[in-house]
Design a protein around this motif. Structure first.
Motif, PDB file in Angstrom:
ATOM      1  N   LEU A 151       0.596  -1.718   0.435  1.00  0.00           N
ATOM      2  CA  LEU A 151       0.069  -0.249   0.014  1.00  0.00           C
ATOM      3  C   LEU A 151       1.046   0.825  -0.085  1.00  0.00           C
ATOM      4  O   LEU A 151       1.041   2.427  -0.225  1.00  0.00           O
ATOM      5  CB  LEU A 151      -0.814   0.060   0.703  1.00  0.00           C
ATOM      6  N   GLY A 152       2.070   0.740   0.595  1.00  0.00           N
ATOM      7  CA  GLY A 152       3.320   2.285   0.688  1.00  0.00           C
ATOM      8  C   GLY A 152       3.117   2.157  -0.650  1.00  0.00           C
ATOM      9  O   GLY A 152       3.580   4.267  -0.780  1.00  0.00           O
ATOM     10  N   LYS A 153       3.455   1.784  -1.365  1.00  0.00           N
ATOM     11  CA  LYS A 153       3.407   1.989  -3.293  1.00  0.00           C
ATOM     12  C   LYS A 153       2.680   2.459  -3.682  1.00  0.00           C
ATOM     13  O   LYS A 153       2.691   3.723  -4.783  1.00  0.00           O
ATOM     14  CB  LYS A 153       4.755   1.305  -3.654  1.00  0.00           C
ATOM     15  N   GLU A 154       1.195   1.765  -3.297  1.00  0.00           N
ATOM     16  CA  GLU A 154       0.369   2.321  -4.893  1.00  0.00           C
ATOM     17  C   GLU A 154      -0.574   3.389  -3.853  1.00  0.00           C
ATOM     18  O   GLU A 154      -1.223   4.065  -4.847  1.00  0.00           O
ATOM     19  CB  GLU A 154      -1.168   0.892  -3.594  1.00  0.00           C
ATOM     20  N   ILE A 155      -0.559   3.337  -2.795  1.00  0.00           N
ATOM     21  CA  ILE A 155      -0.582   5.063  -2.367  1.00  0.00           C
ATOM     22  C   ILE A 155      -0.077   6.158  -3.445  1.00  0.00           C
ATOM     23  O   ILE A 155      -0.842   7.373  -3.459  1.00  0.00           O
ATOM     24  CB  ILE A 155      -0.938   5.845  -1.086  1.00  0.00           C
ATOM     25  N   HIS A 156       0.863   6.194  -4.280  1.00  0.00           N
ATOM     26  CA  HIS A 156       1.555   7.051  -4.761  1.00  0.00           C
ATOM     27  C   HIS A 156       1.486   6.870  -5.961  1.00  0.00           C
ATOM     28  O   HIS A 156       1.989   7.631  -7.375  1.00  0.00           O
ATOM     29  CB  HIS A 156       3.053   7.020  -4.402  1.00  0.00           C
ATOM     30  N   ARG A 157       0.913   5.813  -6.745  1.00  0.00           N
ATOM     31  CA  ARG A 157       0.924   5.171  -7.874  1.00  0.00           C
ATOM     32  C   ARG A 157      -0.731   5.782  -9.074  1.00  0.00           C
ATOM     33  O   ARG A 157      -2.040   5.319  -8.279  1.00  0.00           O
ATOM     34  CB  ARG A 157       0.604   3.346  -8.253  1.00  0.00           C
ATOM     35  N   PHE A 160       1.148  -4.689  12.124  1.00  0.00           N
ATOM     36  CA  PHE A 160       0.077  -3.594  11.165  1.00  0.00           C
ATOM     37  C   PHE A 160       0.561  -1.994  11.253  1.00  0.00           C
ATOM     38  O   PHE A 160       1.050  -1.805  10.314  1.00  0.00           O
ATOM     39  CB  PHE A 160      -1.139  -4.535  10.410  1.00  0.00           C
ATOM     40  N   ARG A 161      -0.274  -1.563  12.418  1.00  0.00           N
ATOM     41  CA  ARG A 161       0.222  -0.221  12.561  1.00  0.00           C
ATOM     42  C   ARG A 161       1.293   0.250  12.415  1.00  0.00           C
ATOM     43  O   ARG A 161       1.216   1.148  11.724  1.00  0.00           O
ATOM     44  CB  ARG A 161      -0.198  -0.141  14.294  1.00  0.00           C
ATOM     45  N   SER A 162       2.538  -1.030  12.665  1.00  0.00           N
ATOM     46  CA  SER A 162       4.083  -0.240  12.816  1.00  0.00           C
ATOM     47  C   SER A 162       4.118  -0.039  11.275  1.00  0.00           C
ATOM     48  O   SER A 162       4.677   1.068  11.026  1.00  0.00           O
ATOM     49  CB  SER A 162       5.263  -0.726  14.021  1.00  0.00           C
ATOM     50  N   ALA A 163       4.043  -1.271  10.723  1.00  0.00           N
ATOM     51  CA  ALA A 163       3.851  -1.059   9.092  1.00  0.00           C
ATOM     52  C   ALA A 163       3.509  -0.202   8.141  1.00  0.00           C
ATOM     53  O   ALA A 163       3.899   0.539   7.495  1.00  0.00           O
ATOM     54  CB  ALA A 163       4.193  -2.851   8.591  1.00  0.00           C
ATOM     55  N   LEU A 164       2.222   0.017   8.514  1.00  0.00           N
ATOM     56  CA  LEU A 164       1.546   0.770   7.941  1.00  0.00           C
ATOM     57  C   LEU A 164       2.314   2.762   8.195  1.00  0.00           C
ATOM     58  O   LEU A 164       2.321   3.179   7.158  1.00  0.00           O
ATOM     59  CB  LEU A 164       0.027   1.701   8.429  1.00  0.00           C
ATOM     60  N   THR A 165       2.174   2.848   9.220  1.00  0.00           N
ATOM     61  CA  THR A 165       2.999   4.046  10.132  1.00  0.00           C
ATOM     62  C   THR A 165       4.554   4.845   9.156  1.00  0.00           C
ATOM     63  O   THR A 165       4.855   5.398   8.463  1.00  0.00           O
ATOM     64  CB  THR A 165       3.707   4.357  11.586  1.00  0.00           C
ATOM     65  N   ARG A 166       5.359   3.752   8.809  1.00  0.00           N
ATOM     66  CA  ARG A 166       6.202   3.299   8.315  1.00  0.00           C
ATOM     67  C   ARG A 166       6.333   3.434   6.474  1.00  0.00           C
ATOM     68  O   ARG A 166       6.754   3.836   5.774  1.00  0.00           O
ATOM     69  CB  ARG A 166       8.071   2.087   8.520  1.00  0.00           C
ATOM     70  N   ASN A 167       5.072   3.248   6.112  1.00  0.00           N
ATOM     71  CA  ASN A 167       4.905   3.174   5.337  1.00  0.00           C
ATOM     72  C   ASN A 167       3.660   4.994   4.170  1.00  0.00           C
ATOM     73  O   ASN A 167       2.950   5.051   3.866  1.00  0.00           O
ATOM     74  CB  ASN A 167       4.277   1.905   4.842  1.00  0.00           C
ATOM     75  N   GLY A 168       3.393   5.475   5.797  1.00  0.00           N
ATOM     76  CA  GLY A 168       3.245   6.822   5.116  1.00  0.00           C
ATOM     77  C   GLY A 168       1.439   6.715   5.167  1.00  0.00           C
ATOM     78  O   GLY A 168       0.886   7.446   4.875  1.00  0.00           O
ATOM     79  N   LEU A 169       0.717   5.764   5.963  1.00  0.00           N
ATOM     80  CA  LEU A 169      -0.347   5.329   6.339  1.00  0.00           C
ATOM     81  C   LEU A 169      -0.714   5.618   8.056  1.00  0.00           C
ATOM     82  O   LEU A 169       0.272   4.948   8.612  1.00  0.00           O
ATOM     83  CB  LEU A 169      -0.865   4.643   5.692  1.00  0.00           C
ATOM     84  N   SER A 170      -1.544   4.893   8.018  1.00  0.00           N
ATOM     85  CA  SER A 170      -2.202   4.912   9.014  1.00  0.00           C
ATOM     86  C   SER A 170      -3.562   4.586   9.749  1.00  0.00           C
ATOM     87  O   SER A 170      -4.304   4.475   8.894  1.00  0.00           O
ATOM     88  CB  SER A 170      -2.384   6.577   9.905  1.00  0.00           C
ATOM     89  N   LEU A 171      -3.783   3.603  10.435  1.00  0.00           N
ATOM     90  CA  LEU A 171      -4.434   2.820  11.092  1.00  0.00           C
ATOM     91  C   LEU A 171      -5.704   3.632  12.234  1.00  0.00           C
ATOM     92  O   LEU A 171      -5.067   3.528  13.269  1.00  0.00           O
ATOM     93  CB  LEU A 171      -3.662   1.461  11.768  1.00  0.00           C
ATOM     94  N   VAL A 172      -6.133   3.537  11.233  1.00  0.00           N
ATOM     95  CA  VAL A 172      -7.730   4.744  12.273  1.00  0.00           C
ATOM     96  C   VAL A 172      -8.927   4.396  13.095  1.00  0.00           C
ATOM     97  O   VAL A 172      -9.811   4.873  13.195  1.00  0.00           O
ATOM     98  CB  VAL A 172      -7.950   5.789  11.218  1.00  0.00           C
ATOM     99  N   LYS A 173      -9.448   3.019  12.405  1.00  0.00           N
ATOM    100  CA  LYS A 173      -9.653   2.152  13.371  1.00  0.00           C
ATOM    101  C   LYS A 173     -10.064   0.837  12.736  1.00  0.00           C
ATOM    102  O   LYS A 173      -9.953   0.300  12.358  1.00  0.00           O
ATOM    103  CB  LYS A 173     -11.484   2.653  12.768  1.00  0.00           C
ATOM    104  N   VAL A 174      -9.928  -0.191  13.871  1.00  0.00           N
ATOM    105  CA  VAL A 174      -9.769  -1.808  14.241  1.00  0.00           C
ATOM    106  C   VAL A 174     -11.617  -1.821  14.854  1.00  0.00           C
ATOM    107  O   VAL A 174     -11.719  -1.660  16.035  1.00  0.00           O
ATOM    108  CB  VAL A 174      -9.073  -2.427  15.001  1.00  0.00           C
ATOM    109  N   VAL A 175     -12.397  -3.035  13.417  1.00  0.00           N
ATOM    110  CA  VAL A 175     -13.535  -3.544  14.875  1.00  0.00           C
ATOM    111  C   VAL A 175     -13.539  -4.932  14.610  1.00  0.00           C
ATOM    112  O   VAL A 175     -12.679  -5.510  14.222  1.00  0.00           O
ATOM    113  CB  VAL A 175     -14.780  -3.139  13.524  1.00  0.00           C
TER     114      VAL A 175
END
Length: 525
Positions: free
Chosen positions: A275-281, A310-325
């Motif tokens: 996703l860290g690549k896809e958000i820039h593609r 997952f939370r840590s991996a998202l952060t290092r890729n410029g995304l954020s985990l905003v909600k978990v249900v």
């Protein structure tokens, strides 16, 4: 038999009873022969009771002791282990001898065979060679190796069978070993599968039937980490080697199992990198989106992978985990309106399911009424099957996801560097079935190749005089083992074995079938 234990009060009572019995018997020697025979039978019975008590006492190590001593050849207690599992400090196994001191010569040897016993719940019978400490041969005969697999053939009473194609694959690849290869080191695979129903009750029932009644040499688990945890605990208690896929590496650490595929930590970490690549593609459905939500099963065997990895991996890729249900199993929950509403309230832009595909499909349908605007993406959790995709009713068309293997009809299947042993999986399937069934079931069926070939090398390497200890030791030597449809797996030099494969393949969803979106295995994105 060489057991040593202190003389107990119970022992002395039996010895006293034995003495009284012998005295009376001697007094009757002159009486009619019928009475003599009765006396002899009674005395023999008492002697047998003394022997049995001595064996059980020694087997439990005395008061408060654990079950640490192997029973005599041919003896077993239902619901308890009948052997010890032990290795030397350097990982080697102790000498493989029978309880009477004779050495088993492998297939064809006349020593060590016992009577056939009904396996219970399956209708199959099999000889089991006796064992001694450090030489556990439970589930092994001179001609067969018993292997048990549990899978959700139903979801409780819901007739959804995500395991159908993988189990067909298992049956085909076992047939190939038995019929085309002649078995392994002279032994055929005696394989049976058990329905765990994707429920706690079903998993306990599967453990009863598979581990305690069928008593395989080793076992494997498939979809459903809660069920895997239950059977893994039973397997560990019985010292049965156990293989399963998925799961949190933190939660699986002490289960004593071997990872057959890709852990949930790896799946989610790689997805974050993707996703860290896809958000820039430009042109990606995820372009410019950074707010990620997760819907996950309320399980401690998934939670750490989501909340930490997952939370840590998202952060290092410029995304954020905003909600978990969280959700509970689909056998107990059918309404997901609150979960969807909560995700919408957090302005989720990309949603990742960390649960079973049946639950996900119900959430997808709830999104129709609530008009969800987020984009879906997956990394396995059994969503990378056409059976699962069809449940989404075309709503995922154009979305991307990750799988631990190549798509089964991919053009790069012949290149091991890109797709592992996918070509071999195809050839073995057709050798025992046909091309039409491969086209219909091969997409999920290649999971059977992974399950079978994962242990194939270890069983070969353990040799003709195989024991559970030798089999486990052989698994631990895997170093870049690649006769798999996943990427290579390494256990050598590791202290735990729940990590598994690391390479991923990018897939794209169609209306009712996946396709491969890249050349094959990817180390990083």
């Amino acid at each position: 038999m060489g057991w040593a234990c202190p003389t107990s009060v119970l022992d002395r009572n039996f010895i006293g009873l034995w003495g009284i019995t012998m005295k009376r018997l001697l007094e009757r020697l002159g009486k009619p022969s019928v009475e003599l025979y009765i006396g002899l039978m009674f005395a023999a019975s008492v002697l047998l009771m003394v022997s049995v008590v001595g064996v059980i006492w020694a087997g439990h190590g005395g008061p408060g002791g654990g079950d640490t001593t192997t029973l005599a050849a041919g003896q077993a207690r239902k619901g308890t282990k009948n052997t010890t599992l032990d290795t030397t400090a350097d990982g080697s196994t102790t000498e493989s001898t029978l309880a009477d001191g004779s050495v088993v010569g492998g297939p064809g040897s006349a020593s060590g065979t016992g009577k056939k016993k009904a396996s219970g719940g399956s209708g199959t019978t099999s000889d089991t060679l006796p064992s001694t400490p450090g030489a556990d041969r439970t589930g092994l005969s001179n001609t067969t190796v018993k292997w048990g697999v549990h899978a959700p053939e139903t979801f409780g009473s819901i007739p959804v069978n995500f395991a159908k194609d993988p189990l067909q694959g298992v049956a085909n690849y076992v047939a190939y070993i038995n019929d085309k290869m002649g078995g392994i080191n002279g032994r055929k695979i005696d394989y049976q599968h058990f329905n765990d129903q994707y429920t706690v009750q079903g998993a306990n029932s599967a453990a009863d039937m598979m581990v305690d009644e069928f008593k395989p040499f080793f076992g494997s688990g498939t979809l459903g980490v809660d069920q895997v945890a239950i059977v893994a605990a039973r397997a560990k208690a019985r010292h049965m080697p156990y293989i399963a896929g998925g799961g949190s590496e933190i939660a699986f650490k002490d289960m004593g199992l071997f990872q057959v595929g890709v852990s949930y930590d790896t799946h989610l970490s790689k997805l974050a990198d993707f996703l860290g690549k896809e958000i820039h593609r430009t042109g990606s459905p995820y372009f410019g989106l950074t707010k990620v939500g997760v819907t996950r099963l309320d399980s401690d065997y998934i939670k750490p992978s989501v909340e930490s990895t997952f939370r840590s991996a998202l952060t290092r890729n410029g995304l954020s985990l905003v909600k978990v249900v969280t959700v509970i199993k689909p056998t107990d929950q059918t309404d997901y309106s609150k979960q969807i509403s909560d995700l919408k309230g957090a302005s989720v832009q990309i949603l990742v399911p960390a649960q079973d595909p049946l639950t996900t499909s119900r959430e997808v349908q709830e999104c129709v009424s609530q008009q969800c605007t987020w984009k879906w993406t997956i990394s396995d959790f059994a969503h990378d099957s056409n059976t699962a995709l069809k449940l989404m009713r075309g709503s995922w068309n154009g979305y991307y996801g990750l799988s631990g293997s190549c798509y089964y009809t991919n053009a790069a299947a012949g290149d091991p560097a890109k797709c592992g042993s996918l070509k071999q999986a195809h050839e073995e399937w057709v050798a025992v079935s046909d091309e039409q069934s491969w086209q219909e079931q091969g997409q999920g069926g290649i999971a059977g190749y992974q399950l079978v070939h994962f242990w194939l090398k270890a069983l070969k390497d353990a040799g003709a005089d195989v024991t559970r200890e030798k089999f486990v030791a052989a698994l631990k030597t895997y170093n870049g083992y690649s006769d798999l449809v996943s990427g290579p797996i390494t256990f050598a030099g590791k202290s735990t074995y729940e990590h598994g494969a690391e390479k991923m393949v990018v897939w794209q969803a169609g209306v009712d079938a996946w396709s491969q979106a890249g050349p094959g295995f990817v180390d990083s994105f």
